[in-house]
Write a protein that holds these residues in place. Structure first.
Motif, PDB file in Angstrom:
ATOM      1  N   VAL A 144      -2.451   1.708   2.874  1.00 56.91           N
ATOM      2  CA  VAL A 144      -3.039   0.889   1.812  1.00 56.91           C
ATOM      3  C   VAL A 144      -4.021   1.726   1.004  1.00 56.91           C
ATOM      4  O   VAL A 144      -4.785   2.510   1.551  1.00 56.91           O
ATOM      5  CB  VAL A 144      -3.776  -0.334   2.432  1.00 56.91           C
ATOM      6  CG1 VAL A 144      -4.724  -0.982   1.450  1.00 56.91           C
ATOM      7  CG2 VAL A 144      -2.772  -1.351   2.962  1.00 56.91           C
TER       8      VAL A 144
ATOM      9  N   GLY B  76       0.336  -1.048  -1.063  1.00 52.62           N
ATOM     10  CA  GLY B  76       0.467  -1.367   0.347  1.00 52.62           C
ATOM     11  C   GLY B  76       0.413  -2.866   0.598  1.00 52.62           C
ATOM     12  O   GLY B  76       0.392  -3.668  -0.341  1.00 52.62           O
TER      13      GLY B  76
ATOM     14  N   THR C 221      -3.593  -3.891   8.156  1.00 56.22           N
ATOM     15  CA  THR C 221      -2.678  -3.243   7.217  1.00 56.22           C
ATOM     16  C   THR C 221      -1.277  -3.197   7.820  1.00 56.22           C
ATOM     17  O   THR C 221      -1.115  -2.924   9.009  1.00 56.22           O
ATOM     18  CB  THR C 221      -3.148  -1.821   6.866  1.00 56.22           C
ATOM     19  OG1 THR C 221      -3.231  -1.049   8.064  1.00 56.22           O
ATOM     20  CG2 THR C 221      -4.498  -1.834   6.163  1.00 56.22           C
TER      21      THR C 221
ATOM     22  N   LEU D 169      -6.271  -5.048  -3.340  1.00 49.76           N
ATOM     23  CA  LEU D 169      -5.239  -4.066  -3.032  1.00 49.76           C
ATOM     24  C   LEU D 169      -4.694  -3.405  -4.290  1.00 49.76           C
ATOM     25  O   LEU D 169      -4.429  -4.076  -5.286  1.00 49.76           O
ATOM     26  CB  LEU D 169      -4.088  -4.723  -2.278  1.00 49.76           C
ATOM     27  CG  LEU D 169      -4.437  -5.300  -0.907  1.00 49.76           C
ATOM     28  CD1 LEU D 169      -3.208  -5.953  -0.286  1.00 49.76           C
ATOM     29  CD2 LEU D 169      -4.997  -4.233   0.006  1.00 49.76           C
TER      30      LEU D 169
END
Length: 148
Positions: free
Chosen positions: A95, A49, A91, A46
């Motif tokens: 993201v 997010g 999510t 990541l």
């Protein structure tokens, strides 16, 4: 989650090599990234997010296990046979992430033992942490159900 589990815990040369293999992707909020018992053919790190990991409990809705954020690895099942997701992921917000082809990274791990060792150690630490989080969350859920 501690910073030792983030991508920054990989030695810089291996981290940069891994990141060079990734593709930039974006996902909207509330998108399933994967579901349990399907092919684990990719993984993500990541950038921004949040993603929640969850488990489908028999006769119940999905149980949220853990929330992941910036710098964290989404998906560990890609590294170990049978290469099937043990948890699900969705999510929580929009993201941005690096997306990796699992077979490409596994091949590199085999051809470059130092890289493979570093990645395996990192993923192993993440996996250990996730197993503890899963166990704790499921015990909490069953304790709550027993009181109800």
């Amino acid at each position: 989650m501690t910073s030792t589990l983030k991508i920054t815990s990989l030695p810089s040369a291996h981290r940069e090599h891994l990141l060079s293999l990734g593709n930039d992707v974006r996902f909207p909020a509330a998108q399933r990234l994967f579901v349990e018992h399907t092919a684990a053919d990719r993984f993500w790190i990541l950038k921004t997010g949040a993603v929640t990991l969850d488990a489908q409990l028999p006769q119940r809705r999905r149980a949220e296990i853990e929330t992941l954020g910036s710098g964290e690895l989404v998906g560990v099942s890609w590294l170990f046979p049978p290469f099937e997701w043990e948890l699900g992921a969705e999510t929580l917000s929009p993201v941005r992430a690096h997306e990796f082809d699992a077979s490409q990274v596994r091949s590199l791990c085999q051809s470059d033992p130092a890289f493979g060792f570093a990645v395996s150690q990192w993923v192993g630490r993440v996996l250990t942490r996730r197993l503890h989080a899963t166990r704790g969350r499921l015990l909490d859920l069953y304790e709550f159900a027993a009181r109800a």
